[in-house]
Write an enzyme that holds these catalytic residues in place. Sequence first.
Site, PDB file in Angstrom:
ATOM      1  CB  CYS A   1      19.833  -2.732  -8.590  1.00 37.73           C
ATOM      2  SG  CYS A   1      20.231  -2.247  -6.741  1.00 37.73           S
TER       3      CYS A   1
ATOM      4  CB  CYS B   1      17.623  -0.651  -6.642  1.00 38.18           C
ATOM      5  SG  CYS B   1      19.474   0.189  -7.119  1.00 38.18           S
TER       6      CYS B   1
END
Length: 501
Positions: free
Chosen positions: A57, A60
């Site tokens: 991600c 992230c």
Amino acid sequence: LQAGSRTVLRDIGSNNGGGAGTDPKDYAVELNITNFDEVLKDTPATYAIVEFFAHWCPACRNYKPHYEKVARLFNGPEAVHPGIILMTRVDCALKINTKLCDKFSVGHYPMLFWAPPTKFVSAGWEPNQAKSEIRLIDDGRTAERLLNWINKQIGSSYGLDDEKFENEHLPSNISDPGQIARAIYDVEEATTTAFDIILVHKMIKSETRASLIKYLQLLVAHHPSRRCRKGSAEVLVNFDDLCPPDMWSSDRHEVATNNVKEVLSNFQICGKEVPRGYWMFCRGSKNYTRGFSCGLWVLMHSLSVRIEDGESQFAFTAICDFIHNFFICEECRQHFYEMCSRVTSPFSKARDFALWLWSAHNEVNERLIKEEASLETADPKFPKIIWPPKQLCPSCYHPRGSKDKGSSQIEWDQDEVFKFLISYYGNTLVSLYKEKGFLAEDGTKATLDDLVASTNAVVVPLGAALAIALASCAFGALACYWRSQQKNRKYYHQLHSLKNI
Ligand SMILES: Cc1cc2nc3c(=O)[nH]c(=O)nc-3n(C[C@H](O)[C@H](O)[C@H](O)COP(=O)(O)OP(=O)(O)OC[C@H]3O[C@@H](n4cnc5c(N)ncnc54)[C@H](O)[C@@H]3O)c2cc1C
């Protein structure tokens, strides 16, 4: 990442992630389903944050430096505020973590949760759950905001630029008896540090061997931490085999001493979580103050309030000899031994020994009050005092006593002092532990049960250990355990020879 191994907790201590895709400079500890419960159950930190993320991600990845900036403050041996918040992360993109992430209803990445660490153990979270003790952190998008959120939760004023030992947050409130509950971790830390120092400095020799055995016996029976009792029992049970008394009989002393170091290094005297690399109750406000020597005092006091009358002289000699042989601070060990040598008649009451240790410690405090004042070496937040101060134990001071000067001039009510020592170093010291369920109902039995479960190596004679053993239940049980192992061993050998026929 080896599940539940020392490595996992070393990660917390050394900042080495070690997990798949973990940067070695990471401060946050990467958890997975195999170690999640264990690490969160064992951490001495008061709070924990769990970040659920996925390594693929991009948001992230961008969030990681923010999270790490905050984790730097709380995790690892260089932490500015250690032992307060354990910051962790779980990679939901790893298959093994699917169930774990499901349990926490992870619906977006990253998702952050906050709770006292034990609340995460065997737990989960649902969005509509009315009264969960686990809270979703809804405003932690940047390092600043996350730290603000934390500060609001616990009423702190941490800043991202805080540097080590420049903090004002140390609780030095000596009148709070609850503080000692955090010392259970320091007692474990001190036990392990002492053992490591003994090994690193190769201090086990033919002339110090018996003294270490005696001390281990005391730890097996009365250490306030269950895992240290267990670890010490493992060392003790294997001691004769690994370090037989005749080991030093040849000319090759150096080789023998090196061998001892090697074989004993495999033991983790207080379990795989310790040492953690930091102090809780014994943390100084300046670099290199307090720490190990404070932990050692607390350990000795906590042993002194746990022994029975019949063990008091044994405990006295075990502690005096241990300090004399293994406490590497020359001035300290000389002074302490001099105090030990002043005792002329043997102790027959546990009370007398606990009070002797208390007054010996006060004698040291009294000397250091003067020394530290002239050298300006005192920790400003923890100056030496004659102990316990009135705020901590008003009843310890006789009402008609003179104004408090030196310990010797104070009119103590020794019955009250003893009562206070028992409550402070007895129950209060282990209260956090009890809360976490680390204490067994019957410590001795649990130690031995654990030993049976965890020691599948062939157990060997206790020899010297038993020769000095006390008539105490714990030692009796240890001897029984050893005997049963011997029987099993014999049986095993018989079986083995039968098979070979
Ligand atoms: C055996 C021994 C001998 C030492 N001798 C010397 C020495 O000769 N010279 C030197 O410079 N340093 C010596 N030290 C170190 C010194 O005593 C302190 O441990 C160190 O300075 C750290 O001090 P501290 O403020 O953490 O409190 P410490 O004195 O380490 O005490 C730890 C905690 O024990 C509690 N406490 C204090 N006094 C008592 C008491 N009388 N009874 C019960 N509990 C008490 C308090 O809660 C305190 O915070 C010795 C340490 C040990 C273990």
